[in-house]
Design a protein around this motif. Sequence first.
Motif, PDB file in Angstrom:
ATOM      1  N   LYS A   1       3.641   7.806   2.436  1.00 53.53           N
ATOM      2  CA  LYS A   1       2.520   7.997   1.525  1.00 53.53           C
ATOM      3  C   LYS A   1       1.575   6.796   1.600  1.00 53.53           C
ATOM      4  N   ILE A   2       0.302   7.068   1.721  1.00 48.03           N
ATOM      5  CA  ILE A   2      -0.720   6.013   1.766  1.00 48.03           C
ATOM      6  C   ILE A   2      -1.700   6.242   0.636  1.00 48.03           C
ATOM      7  N   ARG A   3      -1.911   5.244  -0.175  1.00 48.79           N
ATOM      8  CA  ARG A   3      -2.896   5.336  -1.265  1.00 48.79           C
ATOM      9  C   ARG A   3      -4.248   4.835  -0.760  1.00 48.79           C
ATOM     10  N   LEU A   4      -5.285   5.647  -0.977  1.00 50.86           N
ATOM     11  CA  LEU A   4      -6.618   5.324  -0.477  1.00 50.86           C
ATOM     12  C   LEU A   4      -7.644   5.373  -1.603  1.00 50.86           C
ATOM     13  N   PRO A   5      -8.669   4.505  -1.545  1.00 51.99           N
ATOM     14  CA  PRO A   5      -9.798   4.656  -2.473  1.00 51.99           C
ATOM     15  C   PRO A   5     -10.405   6.043  -2.312  1.00 51.99           C
ATOM     16  N   PHE A   6     -11.016   6.563  -3.375  1.00 50.86           N
ATOM     17  CA  PHE A   6     -11.442   7.960  -3.375  1.00 50.86           C
ATOM     18  C   PHE A   6     -12.381   8.291  -2.221  1.00 50.86           C
ATOM     19  N   ASP A   7     -13.344   7.425  -1.920  1.00 46.21           N
ATOM     20  CA  ASP A   7     -14.262   7.700  -0.811  1.00 46.21           C
ATOM     21  C   ASP A   7     -13.504   7.848   0.498  1.00 46.21           C
ATOM     22  N   HIS A   8     -12.527   6.972   0.701  1.00 49.34           N
ATOM     23  CA  HIS A   8     -11.710   7.019   1.918  1.00 49.34           C
ATOM     24  C   HIS A   8     -10.825   8.265   1.910  1.00 49.34           C
ATOM     25  N   TYR A   9     -10.306   8.609   0.727  1.00 44.54           N
ATOM     26  CA  TYR A   9      -9.490   9.818   0.588  1.00 44.54           C
ATOM     27  C   TYR A   9     -10.292  11.064   0.974  1.00 44.54           C
ATOM     28  N   GLN A  10     -11.548  11.133   0.561  1.00 45.22           N
ATOM     29  CA  GLN A  10     -12.384  12.287   0.915  1.00 45.22           C
ATOM     30  C   GLN A  10     -12.552  12.402   2.429  1.00 45.22           C
ATOM     31  N   GLN A  11     -12.656  11.272   3.113  1.00 51.11           N
ATOM     32  CA  GLN A  11     -12.703  11.300   4.576  1.00 51.11           C
ATOM     33  C   GLN A  11     -11.400  11.861   5.142  1.00 51.11           C
ATOM     34  N   ALA A  12     -10.268  11.459   4.543  1.00 45.94           N
ATOM     35  CA  ALA A  12      -8.971  11.931   5.018  1.00 45.94           C
ATOM     36  C   ALA A  12      -8.827  13.444   4.845  1.00 45.94           C
ATOM     37  N   VAL A  13      -9.424  13.989   3.793  1.00 42.33           N
ATOM     38  CA  VAL A  13      -9.400  15.449   3.608  1.00 42.33           C
ATOM     39  C   VAL A  13     -10.079  16.125   4.795  1.00 42.33           C
TER      40      VAL A  13
ATOM     41  N   GLU B   1      -2.586   1.064   9.459  1.00 43.47           N
ATOM     42  CA  GLU B   1      -2.047  -0.296   9.463  1.00 43.47           C
ATOM     43  C   GLU B   1      -1.880  -0.736   8.025  1.00 43.47           C
ATOM     44  N   GLY B   2      -0.693  -1.190   7.681  1.00 50.54           N
ATOM     45  CA  GLY B   2      -0.426  -1.639   6.325  1.00 50.54           C
ATOM     46  C   GLY B   2       1.057  -1.878   6.122  1.00 50.54           C
ATOM     47  N   LYS B   3       1.395  -2.612   5.082  1.00 49.11           N
ATOM     48  CA  LYS B   3       2.792  -2.938   4.791  1.00 49.11           C
ATOM     49  C   LYS B   3       3.494  -1.725   4.199  1.00 49.11           C
ATOM     50  N   VAL B   4       4.580  -1.295   4.856  1.00 51.22           N
ATOM     51  CA  VAL B   4       5.359  -0.150   4.380  1.00 51.22           C
ATOM     52  C   VAL B   4       6.479  -0.665   3.477  1.00 51.22           C
ATOM     53  N   THR B   5       6.554  -0.122   2.262  1.00 52.72           N
ATOM     54  CA  THR B   5       7.587  -0.530   1.307  1.00 52.72           C
ATOM     55  C   THR B   5       8.305   0.708   0.774  1.00 52.72           C
ATOM     56  N   LEU B   6       9.399   0.477   0.058  1.00 51.45           N
ATOM     57  CA  LEU B   6      10.134   1.566  -0.589  1.00 51.45           C
ATOM     58  C   LEU B   6       9.561   1.795  -1.973  1.00 51.45           C
ATOM     59  N   GLY B   7       9.133   3.019  -2.245  1.00 52.92           N
ATOM     60  CA  GLY B   7       8.601   3.370  -3.543  1.00 52.92           C
ATOM     61  C   GLY B   7       9.632   4.106  -4.372  1.00 52.92           C
ATOM     62  N   PRO B   8       9.193   4.827  -5.402  1.00 59.08           N
ATOM     63  CA  PRO B   8      10.125   5.610  -6.222  1.00 59.08           C
ATOM     64  C   PRO B   8      10.913   6.597  -5.370  1.00 59.08           C
ATOM     65  N   SER B   9      12.183   6.812  -5.739  1.00 59.14           N
ATOM     66  CA  SER B   9      13.094   7.706  -5.008  1.00 59.14           C
ATOM     67  C   SER B   9      13.266   7.274  -3.561  1.00 59.14           C
ATOM     68  N   ARG B  10      13.055   5.979  -3.305  1.00 55.51           N
ATOM     69  CA  ARG B  10      13.227   5.396  -1.970  1.00 55.51           C
ATOM     70  C   ARG B  10      12.323   6.065  -0.934  1.00 55.51           C
ATOM     71  N   ARG B  11      11.149   6.504  -1.355  1.00 55.15           N
ATOM     72  CA  ARG B  11      10.166   7.057  -0.440  1.00 55.15           C
ATOM     73  C   ARG B  11       9.327   5.917   0.150  1.00 55.15           C
ATOM     74  N   LEU B  12       8.941   6.076   1.409  1.00 53.48           N
ATOM     75  CA  LEU B  12       8.137   5.049   2.075  1.00 53.48           C
ATOM     76  C   LEU B  12       6.687   5.172   1.623  1.00 53.48           C
ATOM     77  N   VAL B  13       6.084   4.028   1.278  1.00 57.96           N
ATOM     78  CA  VAL B  13       4.701   4.033   0.793  1.00 57.96           C
ATOM     79  C   VAL B  13       3.930   2.854   1.374  1.00 57.96           C
ATOM     80  N   VAL B  14       2.619   3.037   1.499  1.00 58.29           N
ATOM     81  CA  VAL B  14       1.680   1.946   1.800  1.00 58.29           C
ATOM     82  C   VAL B  14       0.694   1.929   0.646  1.00 58.29           C
ATOM     83  N   ASP B  15       0.793   0.921  -0.212  1.00 53.94           N
ATOM     84  CA  ASP B  15      -0.057   0.882  -1.410  1.00 53.94           C
ATOM     85  C   ASP B  15      -1.468   0.415  -1.105  1.00 53.94           C
ATOM     86  N   SER B  16      -1.617  -0.417  -0.088  1.00 57.58           N
ATOM     87  CA  SER B  16      -2.948  -0.940   0.243  1.00 57.58           C
ATOM     88  C   SER B  16      -3.067  -1.033   1.760  1.00 57.58           C
TER      89      SER B  16
END
Length: 300
Positions: free
Chosen positions: A246-258, A270-285
């Motif tokens: 899961k990658i969290r994106l600013p809304f403008d960037h998210y619209q491009q991803a759509v 490119e970004g740091k991959v960490t363990l999020g809730p339920s041990r899911r892989l996430v990139v927060d920034s």
Amino acid sequence: MDVAFLRAANDHKITDTIPLEAAVTMIGSTRKLLRASGTTAWREQSEIGGNYVRRGDAVLKSARMDHTIEGSFVIPILVPLTQPIDKPIPSPRDENLELFASAPEPFERRVTRTFAQSILAVREIIVQPERFPSASDLQDVVLRGVSREFCSAVAAILSEPAVAEFETRFDWANAVPAPSTMPESVLIESEAVERIELVAEKLKRSRIDQRSIFSGDIVELRHMTDEPFGDIWVSTIRRGRRSEIKIRLPFDHYQQAVAWHHAQRAVIVEGKVTLGPSRRLVVDSAVSCRPIDEILLPGS
């Protein structure tokens, strides 16, 4: 089946037939191209060095060669696709939730897509620019799936005296949405062989940091109305396993991803991959998130 058409051409030496030695080189090098793509589809690397992955070799083993086709010398390589993995499509429980989802591409499609984007990267980043590729350019081609072995196989075909140009074209299986931004064909002329050989030698000594860079297709997007960000999920290969990050994106960037998702454009993140809730892989920034096909000419 995905089908790759590989054509060797020379106005004077290749018409409906080809010198036997050139044909042997072409078929052997085609095998090397597909095998290298099978490994770099699993994990991008500048040099494989004999460490081919079993999953990629299984794709090679399942591939078929069809009868040659008139038009200089054309060999079709057929790659059967496995059934796409069923992905449960959740129903939005909140009317304020925007949700898009799709099944991840089969690994065999990832291999043929890697093959296609690699040969395109050889032409666009290695061959066409007037200057020799920089270290940054070489990292870009590796991230597209190019390896030393892939370059060496292309160079072997172009080194044949009877081959003036080498062209590839792909016919994508209808069962899986096709990459929408791949050109109809990619042609490389034999004059480029020396530069490709030099790049192959450079890649032997090149390394990339795979810990924070990964690529794949977008399989899910979610956005809550009025929130300044959106989340996307990218299906990729990580530490020898298929994963969804899961990658969290600013809304403008998210619209491009759509738009990228609807256009079937694979992305590189490119970004740091960490363990999020339920041990899911996430990139927060994410440092960057863009379509792989945007990595073309130096400076793009």
